[in-house]
Design an enzyme around this catalytic site. Structure first.
Site, PDB file in Angstrom:
ATOM      1  N   TYR A 211     -13.720  -4.120   9.954  1.00 20.85           N
ATOM      2  CA  TYR A 211     -12.398  -3.490   9.887  1.00 20.85           C
ATOM      3  C   TYR A 211     -11.637  -3.689  11.197  1.00 20.85           C
ATOM      4  O   TYR A 211     -10.471  -4.094  11.210  1.00 20.85           O
ATOM      5  CB  TYR A 211     -12.535  -2.003   9.580  1.00 20.85           C
TER       6      TYR A 211
ATOM      7  N   GLY B 191       1.751   4.691   3.814  1.00 23.72           N
ATOM      8  CA  GLY B 191       2.644   3.793   3.088  1.00 23.72           C
ATOM      9  C   GLY B 191       3.612   4.522   2.177  1.00 23.72           C
ATOM     10  O   GLY B 191       4.808   4.206   2.132  1.00 23.72           O
TER      11      GLY B 191
ATOM     12  N   GLY C 238      -0.678   7.993   1.190  1.00 23.37           N
ATOM     13  CA  GLY C 238      -0.825   8.026   2.631  1.00 23.37           C
ATOM     14  C   GLY C 238       0.404   7.626   3.408  1.00 23.37           C
ATOM     15  O   GLY C 238       1.543   7.933   3.050  1.00 23.37           O
TER      16      GLY C 238
ATOM     17  N   GLY D 284       0.817  -1.215   0.000  1.00 19.37           N
ATOM     18  CA  GLY D 284       0.000   0.000   0.000  1.00 19.37           C
ATOM     19  C   GLY D 284       0.847   1.259   0.000  1.00 19.37           C
ATOM     20  O   GLY D 284       0.528   2.235   0.692  1.00 19.37           O
ATOM     21  N   ALA D 285       1.913   1.264  -0.798  1.00 20.55           N
ATOM     22  CA  ALA D 285       2.885   2.365  -0.756  1.00 20.55           C
ATOM     23  C   ALA D 285       2.613   3.466  -1.771  1.00 20.55           C
ATOM     24  O   ALA D 285       3.460   4.333  -1.978  1.00 20.55           O
ATOM     25  CB  ALA D 285       4.296   1.819  -0.973  1.00 20.55           C
TER      26      ALA D 285
END
Length: 322
Positions: free
Chosen positions: A193, A19, A17, A13-14
């Site tokens: 979640y 990441g 945000g 997830g880079a």
């Protein structure tokens, strides 16, 4: 080439945000960053815009909501010929407004599939890469969240419900439709979640129990603070996206910038001060200038070794490792 001798870290997830900012902080520390992302073009553009030098990163495709994609990512990583010294499981989806469950490519509820099951498979497969690295120290880091820990101030809000895996009847029954919750009960998106993030901490602790002594790998989790304007909240209501950062900045004092959170993730992933295994790092719910990290107590459920073992065994079956 010199860059090929750099230590390598994978960050899921880079492309945005925390990441992305963690990737930048890691590149600034001299590491080669493998940015594991769903959208390759987005990741490449983001890396350039944030100022990551060419040669300091590689972008590879990873969709954690697809077990086949996780397996392909591992193959693609190994094809680069790089060793692996650190793995950062950062990516997550949060779908608070969904009334009905969305499903992954494998038929599992999407937030648990992405946040827990995809990362669970990735960790298990890439353990081999970490073991084979000649480096003196290797690390595996899984991000947590305050909302999954009722022992923290930010985790005491029971809306829509606190995390609770029950006896994991939903996982035992195969976790396919119509089942959408780990405990087998009625679907609640926000709780799904929280449950998935509780699974992340249980997984970290079980990795530590199973593998730390034999491999020397450091396994840990962290809460980098309330990044109230992170893209994690992109699926929330527009009013929430506007009010929540203001509230965290002006009322609770909990607000943390994406850059600071990314630096904290990078620190836990590679800095010498964070070489303790089986722990959960935090900087607290209210931010103070210059505050050092401390070891945060996790919830009773996250400390349940029997539950961690059962979650591991059920997850192995769901991702095809059993």
């Amino acid at each position: 080439m010199e860059q090929d001798r750099k230590s390598t870290v994978v960050v899921t997830g880079a492309s945005s945000g925390v990441g992305l900012n963690a990737a930048k902080a890691l590149a600034d520390r001299g590491w080669h960053v493998v940015m594991a992302c769903r959208n390759l073009d987005k990741a490449k553009t983001a890396a350039k815009e944030i100022g990551m030098p060419e040669g300091s990163y590689t972008v590879l495709h990873l969709d954690l909501a697809s077990l086949d994609s996780v397996k392909q990512f591992v193959k693609d990583f190994r094809a680069t010929g790089r060793s692996l010294e650190s793995l950062v499981c950062n990516a997550a989806v949060y779908l608070p407004l969904e009334k009905e469950p969305l499903r992954s490519a494998d038929g599992y509820e999407l937030s648990v599939a992405t946040n827990h099951l995809g990362h669970f498979l990735l960790c298990n497969l890439m353990l081999e890469d970490l073991k084979q690295s000649p480096a003196a120290e290797k690390r595996l880091v899984i991000l947590g969240t305050v909302t999954a820990n009722p022992k923290e101030l930010g985790g005491k809000i029971p809306i829509p419900a606190p995390p609770d895996l029950g006896d994991m009847q939903g996982l035992e029954a195969g976790f396919k439709a119509p089942i959408a919750m780990i405990d087998g009960k009625k679907f609640k998106s926000g709780k799904a979640y929280k449950d998935s993030k509780l699974c992340n901490v249980l997984t970290m602790r079980e990795l530590h129990r199973r593998y730390h002594d034999s491999t020397g790998i450091t396994f840990s989790s962290l809460y980098p603070g309330c990044v109230a304007d992170t893209p994690l909240f992109r699926n929330h209501s527009p009013i929430f996206q506007k009010v929540f950062p203001w509230f965290q900045k002006n009322v609770t004092g909990g607000y943390v910038s994406q850059a600071l959170a990314g630096d904290r993730v990078a620190a836990v992933a590679v800095d010498p001060d964070y070489n303790k295994s089986g722990v959960y790092w935090s900087w607290g719910n209210r931010q103070k200038q210059g505050r050092a990290a401390f070891l945060q107590e996790v919830s009773n459920e996250a400390l349940d070794d029997k539950k961690a073992k059962k979650l591991w065994e059920l997850s192995e079956k769901l991702v095809g490792l059993a």
